[in-house]
Design a protein around this motif. Structure first.
Motif, mmCIF file in Angstrom:
data_model
loop_
_atom_site.group_PDB
_atom_site.id
_atom_site.type_symbol
_atom_site.label_atom_id
_atom_site.label_comp_id
_atom_site.label_asym_id
_atom_site.label_seq_id
_atom_site.Cartn_x
_atom_site.Cartn_y
_atom_site.Cartn_z
ATOM 1 N N THR A 1 25.931 -19.311 18.054
ATOM 2 C CA THR A 1 25.551 -19.087 16.661
ATOM 3 C C THR A 1 24.364 -18.138 16.521
ATOM 4 N N ALA A 2 24.134 -17.310 17.519
ATOM 5 C CA ALA A 2 22.972 -16.413 17.501
ATOM 6 C C ALA A 2 23.015 -15.415 16.353
ATOM 7 N N MET A 3 24.215 -15.135 15.821
ATOM 8 C CA MET A 3 24.337 -14.228 14.675
ATOM 9 C C MET A 3 24.868 -14.949 13.445
ATOM 10 N N GLY A 4 24.701 -16.266 13.433
ATOM 11 C CA GLY A 4 25.162 -17.055 12.306
ATOM 12 C C GLY A 4 26.192 -18.084 12.737
ATOM 13 N N ALA A 5 26.401 -19.080 11.874
ATOM 14 C CA ALA A 5 27.267 -20.198 12.234
ATOM 15 C C ALA A 5 28.498 -20.334 11.354
ATOM 16 N N ALA A 6 28.600 -19.563 10.280
ATOM 17 C CA ALA A 6 29.670 -19.781 9.311
ATOM 18 C C ALA A 6 31.055 -19.576 9.902
ATOM 19 N N TYR A 7 31.184 -18.668 10.859
ATOM 20 C CA TYR A 7 32.495 -18.308 11.410
ATOM 21 C C TYR A 7 32.773 -19.001 12.736
ATOM 22 N N VAL A 8 31.937 -19.950 13.110
ATOM 23 C CA VAL A 8 32.063 -20.584 14.422
ATOM 24 C C VAL A 8 32.640 -21.991 14.253
ATOM 25 N N PRO A 9 33.929 -22.188 14.565
ATOM 26 C CA PRO A 9 34.498 -23.526 14.462
ATOM 27 C C PRO A 9 33.705 -24.513 15.323
ATOM 28 N N VAL B 1 11.054 -21.620 -2.758
ATOM 29 C CA VAL B 1 9.604 -21.416 -2.661
ATOM 30 C C VAL B 1 9.254 -19.937 -2.803
ATOM 31 N N LEU B 2 10.061 -19.075 -2.183
ATOM 32 C CA LEU B 2 9.756 -17.639 -2.165
ATOM 33 C C LEU B 2 10.233 -16.915 -3.420
ATOM 34 N N GLY B 3 11.087 -17.559 -4.202
ATOM 35 C CA GLY B 3 11.644 -16.895 -5.370
ATOM 36 C C GLY B 3 12.687 -15.858 -5.017
ATOM 37 N N ALA B 4 13.305 -16.007 -3.852
ATOM 38 C CA ALA B 4 14.322 -15.037 -3.412
ATOM 39 C C ALA B 4 15.611 -15.244 -4.184
ATOM 40 N N PRO B 5 16.155 -14.215 -4.823
ATOM 41 C CA PRO B 5 17.370 -14.378 -5.617
ATOM 42 C C PRO B 5 18.655 -14.349 -4.811
ATOM 43 N N VAL B 6 18.575 -13.885 -3.555
ATOM 44 C CA VAL B 6 19.773 -13.718 -2.732
ATOM 45 C C VAL B 6 19.528 -14.283 -1.341
ATOM 46 N N VAL B 7 20.505 -15.059 -0.850
ATOM 47 C CA VAL B 7 20.502 -15.532 0.531
ATOM 48 C C VAL B 7 21.746 -14.984 1.214
ATOM 49 N N HIS B 8 21.532 -14.204 2.269
ATOM 50 C CA HIS B 8 22.645 -13.689 3.066
ATOM 51 C C HIS B 8 23.090 -14.767 4.046
ATOM 52 N N ILE C 1 16.618 -13.163 1.844
ATOM 53 C CA ILE C 1 16.448 -13.720 3.177
ATOM 54 C C ILE C 1 17.835 -14.037 3.725
ATOM 55 N N ASN C 2 17.925 -14.242 5.048
ATOM 56 C CA ASN C 2 19.164 -14.674 5.691
ATOM 57 C C ASN C 2 19.127 -16.171 5.937
ATOM 58 N N THR C 3 20.294 -16.745 6.195
ATOM 59 C CA THR C 3 20.326 -18.092 6.736
ATOM 60 C C THR C 3 19.813 -18.046 8.173
ATOM 61 N N ALA D 1 0.819 -1.211 0.000
ATOM 62 C CA ALA D 1 0.000 0.000 0.000
ATOM 63 C C ALA D 1 0.856 1.265 0.000
ATOM 64 N N SER D 2 2.091 1.147 0.468
ATOM 65 C CA SER D 2 3.005 2.295 0.501
ATOM 66 C C SER D 2 3.831 2.423 -0.778
ATOM 67 N N GLY D 3 3.602 1.533 -1.734
ATOM 68 C CA GLY D 3 4.270 1.649 -3.026
ATOM 69 C C GLY D 3 5.421 0.698 -3.254
ATOM 70 N N PHE D 4 5.710 -0.172 -2.288
ATOM 71 C CA PHE D 4 6.796 -1.128 -2.476
ATOM 72 C C PHE D 4 6.331 -2.302 -3.331
ATOM 73 N N THR D 5 7.236 -2.799 -4.156
ATOM 74 C CA THR D 5 6.977 -3.999 -4.946
ATOM 75 C C THR D 5 7.868 -5.158 -4.508
ATOM 76 N N GLY D 6 8.818 -4.886 -3.610
ATOM 77 C CA GLY D 6 9.702 -5.917 -3.096
ATOM 78 C C GLY D 6 9.900 -5.762 -1.603
ATOM 79 N N VAL D 7 10.173 -6.878 -0.936
ATOM 80 C CA VAL D 7 10.447 -6.863 0.497
ATOM 81 C C VAL D 7 11.637 -7.765 0.792
ATOM 82 N N GLU D 8 12.243 -7.539 1.942
ATOM 83 C CA GLU D 8 13.287 -8.400 2.475
ATOM 84 C C GLU D 8 13.068 -8.510 3.974
ATOM 85 N N PHE D 9 13.545 -9.584 4.546
ATOM 86 C CA PHE D 9 13.583 -9.726 6.003
ATOM 87 C C PHE D 9 14.487 -10.900 6.310
ATOM 88 N N ALA D 10 15.085 -10.842 7.486
ATOM 89 C CA ALA D 10 16.128 -11.808 7.825
ATOM 90 C C ALA D 10 15.600 -13.214 7.935
#
Length: 268
Positions: A78-86, A105-112, A67-69, A34-43
């Motif tokens: 791993t509260a802020m991610g697991a990639a850097y945690v041995p 499923v969501l058609g998201a082109p990018v995963v952070h 979206i994020n992992t 309703a505010s004019g956005f055609t795309g959204v993101e969220f973690a």
């Protein structure tokens, strides 16, 4: 939302974690549209079944830009991610696979792929080697899917122990691992806090940038509430070869809709 900058158009995606918090999460999709956005993101879409998120997107006529992992429980290593945690390899891999399932499923082109915090007692070189190996594995899983893996550093003022050190290190990892699958999430707010020089660094890194996010500094509010010259920054982004979304990852200072007045000022 398409905004003219004077140097060309940019595509803005509403971040539904930060914006439209005046209403419950599932209502934010309709508010964004309703505010004019055609795309959204969220973690994190993982609190809902992927099919439900897809339904909310379709009902509002929105594209999922990023979206994020998954993150680990609050207070966990791993509260802020697991990639850097041995030692968190299995959690990391499970999270990557889940995120790619949702992205499909969501058609998201990018995963952070979130780096996470380096444990205080971890050897820095071992942690970095583990990180690079994890990103290489994630790239293997994403290759051929149409999904790009994004690497984002967080500035050391806000999070001193965050593993990924800078935009430049993120670009070097992407180049070393698989530049066709892995790229940089260029967050203007974090770049400003970390050494500034936003435009020059953006233009140097643009071949590796797969997503952009914005917020002003200080305060992390909407553009125009801090010190960043967003009229010039966004004009330079518009004039560059970057063609992706720009995520509005900011906390509106006086209400989401009221704060969107900045989009009308940019092109003037």
């Amino acid at each position: 939302m398409i905004v003219e900058t004077g140097a060309g158009p940019i595509r803005l995606a509403a971040n539904l974690k930060w914006m439209f918090t005046e209403v419950p999460f599932e209502q934010r999709f309709d508010e964004a549209a309703a505010s004019g956005f055609t795309g959204v993101e969220f973690a994190s879409p993982y609190e809902l079944p992927a099919a439900r998120v897809r339904e909310l997107l379709d009902r509002a006529g929105l594209v999922q830009a990023l979206i994020n992992t998954p993150a680990g429980p609050a207070g966990s290593p791993t509260a802020m991610g697991a990639a850097y945690v041995p030692g968190a390899r299995e959690e990391f891999r499970a999270g990557v696979l889940t995120s790619l399932e949702y992205a499909a499923v969501l058609g998201a082109p990018v995963v952070h792929v979130m780096a996470g915090l380096r444990p205080e007692n971890a050897d820095p070189e071992l942690a970095f080697a583990s990180y690079v190996a994890n990103i290489a594995w994630a790239a293997e899983q994403a290759r051929g899917s149409g999904v790009r893996i994004a690497l984002e550093p967080i500035n050391k003022r806000d999070q001193p122990r965050y593993g990924l050190a800078s935009m430049e290190v993120a670009a070097a990892v992407a180049e070393a691992v698989d530049p066709d699958t892995v790229g940089v999430l260029f967050d203007v707010y974090h770049a400003q806090v970390d050494r500034g020089n936003i435009v020059e660094r953006f233009e140097r890194l643009v071949p590796r940038i797969v997503h952009v996010q914005i917020a002003d500094n200080p305060g992390r509010g909407e553009p125009g509430t801090g010190e960043i010259a967003y009229d010039r920054v966004l004009a330079r982004i518009a004039a560059s070869d970057y063609e992706g979304w720009i995520g509005c990852e900011y906390g509106p200072l006086a209400g989401t809709r009221e704060g969107l007045a900045w989009t009308e000022r940019i092109g003037r």
